[in-house]
Design a protein around this motif. Structure first.
Motif, PDB file in Angstrom:
ATOM      1  N   GLU A   1       0.076   8.676  -2.852  1.00 27.54           N
ATOM      2  CA  GLU A   1      -0.216   9.915  -2.131  1.00 27.54           C
ATOM      3  C   GLU A   1       0.189   9.824  -0.666  1.00 27.54           C
ATOM      4  O   GLU A   1       0.396  10.850   0.006  1.00 27.54           O
ATOM      5  CB  GLU A   1      -1.712  10.255  -2.234  1.00 27.54           C
ATOM      6  N   ASN A   2       0.302   8.597  -0.149  1.00 21.23           N
ATOM      7  CA  ASN A   2       0.740   8.392   1.233  1.00 21.23           C
ATOM      8  C   ASN A   2       2.199   7.942   1.309  1.00 21.23           C
ATOM      9  O   ASN A   2       2.662   7.488   2.353  1.00 21.23           O
ATOM     10  CB  ASN A   2      -0.149   7.343   1.907  1.00 21.23           C
ATOM     11  N   SER A   3       2.907   8.039   0.188  1.00 22.89           N
ATOM     12  CA  SER A   3       4.317   7.665   0.122  1.00 22.89           C
ATOM     13  C   SER A   3       5.083   8.777  -0.584  1.00 22.89           C
ATOM     14  O   SER A   3       5.500   8.624  -1.744  1.00 22.89           O
ATOM     15  CB  SER A   3       4.482   6.344  -0.632  1.00 22.89           C
TER      16      SER A   3
ATOM     17  N   GLU B   1      -0.657   3.321  -3.051  1.00 15.56           N
ATOM     18  CA  GLU B   1      -1.100   4.604  -2.487  1.00 15.56           C
ATOM     19  C   GLU B   1       0.063   5.593  -2.500  1.00 15.56           C
ATOM     20  O   GLU B   1       0.625   5.936  -1.455  1.00 15.56           O
ATOM     21  CB  GLU B   1      -1.613   4.405  -1.058  1.00 15.56           C
TER      22      GLU B   1
ATOM     23  N   CYS C   1       0.834  -1.209   0.000  1.00 15.38           N
ATOM     24  CA  CYS C   1       0.000   0.000   0.000  1.00 15.38           C
ATOM     25  C   CYS C   1       0.866   1.254   0.000  1.00 15.38           C
ATOM     26  O   CYS C   1       0.645   2.170  -0.794  1.00 15.38           O
ATOM     27  CB  CYS C   1      -0.926  -0.007   1.214  1.00 15.38           C
ATOM     28  N   VAL C   2       1.844   1.275   0.894  1.00 16.46           N
ATOM     29  CA  VAL C   2       2.723   2.439   1.021  1.00 16.46           C
ATOM     30  C   VAL C   2       4.171   1.972   1.079  1.00 16.46           C
ATOM     31  O   VAL C   2       4.463   0.800   1.363  1.00 16.46           O
ATOM     32  CB  VAL C   2       2.384   3.270   2.279  1.00 16.46           C
TER      33      VAL C   2
END
Length: 348
Positions: free
Chosen positions: A281-283, A279, A250-251
């Motif tokens: 945007e979260n990394s 994701e 995910c990240v």
């Protein structure tokens, strides 16, 4: 003229040469069964005769069975002193097919407990040195850990079978889970742990792969442990076919040991590694590939001829990958995953 032995357990048929006992025929074909004295006294090698004609040396016996459908009513003979006089059909409890490994419960030493990222730990175990207490596994299989209170949990083996007694596990700690806390607590504080292995039908043997096979190894999160076992087994056996590793997270912070597959790819031209973050945007520091793992595979493969896929992750990821590849001609029979055993799709 050779006789034939039909094994009711799995439908296999093997030849029995002239003057061979049932046991000799089975061993020659690579089967294993319980046996001890080999002269008919201990009766450990008992076999149910469902059909056919036999002559037994000791205890002296002649039997001819037309056809029996249930083992309950079938007469027993001893494999070590029994010889087929015709084609026979038998059922043998505890028979091991060629290459099938025995499942064993062992007490292992906990050699190391190491944190790999914010929630994943690498645990190194060592199996007993005594031959009778040793165990074998195939690349890609898993084991069960047993706690003192009897609770158990399954984890992929992250080391190759070529490394001897050492076993590596990658375990994600989930603080909200009582079981996860208990597992981590035990492995962190105790010197030994009880395990049972090998488990699982999703495994790979390098010598059985065809020369033109292309391998896709798809993993999510700690599913990388299964991939690691498979790749290290292939490299140890000098497998030169193309290997494509896709590892989704995910990240970025969920990745761990990512330098290892990078090293494989750098040192072996047949190995390709694609880490993917879903994701981005979260990394904020991630500069690699983004999106979903199945989409990445489709971007890279125009066709799936001679492709075998080993997938390790959630049922959602595995079935999404299968559904994405099938319209391109991929055959479901060429996808291997433990998900198919523990989370099968409902039959339509």
């Amino acid at each position: 003229m050779p006789k034939h032995i039909l094994i009711e357990n799995n439908g296999d048929e093997i030849p029995s040469e002239s003057d061979e006992t049932l046991l000799e025929s089975l061993h020659r074909a690579g089967y294993k069964m319980r046996v001890s004295c080999r002269n008919g006294v201990c009766e450990i090698c008992e076999v149910k005769l469902l059909e056919g004609e036999i002559k037994q040396r000791y205890p002296e016996l002649y039997l001819s069975v037309d056809s029996v459908q249930t083992t309950r009513s079938a007469p027993s003979v001893l494999a070590c002193t029994c010889k087929p006089l015709s084609d026979v059909r038998v059922r043998i409890e505890g028979l091991k097919s060629p290459g099938e490994l025995s499942v064993k419960k062992l007490l292992c030493d906990i050699k190391a407990f190491e944190k790999l990222n914010h929630d994943v730990y690498r645990i190194r175990l060592q199996m007993p040195a005594t031959a009778s207490l040793s165990a074998e596994f195939f690349a890609g299989q898993y084991l069960d850990i047993f706690l003192p209170d009897g609770k158990q949990a399954s984890f992929s083996i992250g080391s190759a079978p070529d490394t001897g007694r050492d076993i590596e596990l990658h375990i994600r700690h989930m603080p909200e889970s009582e079981m996860s806390n208990a597992i981590i607590g035990h492995l962190k504080s105790e010197k030994t742990v009880e395990i049972e292995l090998p488990k699982g039908d999703c495994y790979l043997q390098a010598h059985k792969l065809k020369p033109d096979t292309r391998l896709i190894l798809a993993a999510a999160s700690t599913g990388f442990a299964q991939v690691k076992s498979v790749v290290e087994h292939l490299l140890a056996n000098q497998f030169g076919n193309p290997i494509y590793i896709y590892w989704g997270a995910c990240v970025e912070e969920d990745m761990y040991l990512e330098k290892l597959p990078m090293q494989w790819a750098a040192e072996h031209p047949n190995v390709h590694f694609e880490p993917i973050v879903s994701e981005p945007e979260n990394s904020p520091g991630w500069t690699g590939r983004t999106g979903l793992l199945p989409d990445a595979v489709l971007e890279d493969f125009a066709d799936f001829e001679n492709v075998e896929i080993f997938a390790s992750g959630s049922p959602g990821m595995v079935y999404a990958l299968l559904d994405a590849c099938e319209p391109r001609g991929f055959d479901e029979a060429n996808m291997h995953s433990d998900v198919f055993a523990y989370a099968p799709r409902p039959k339509s």
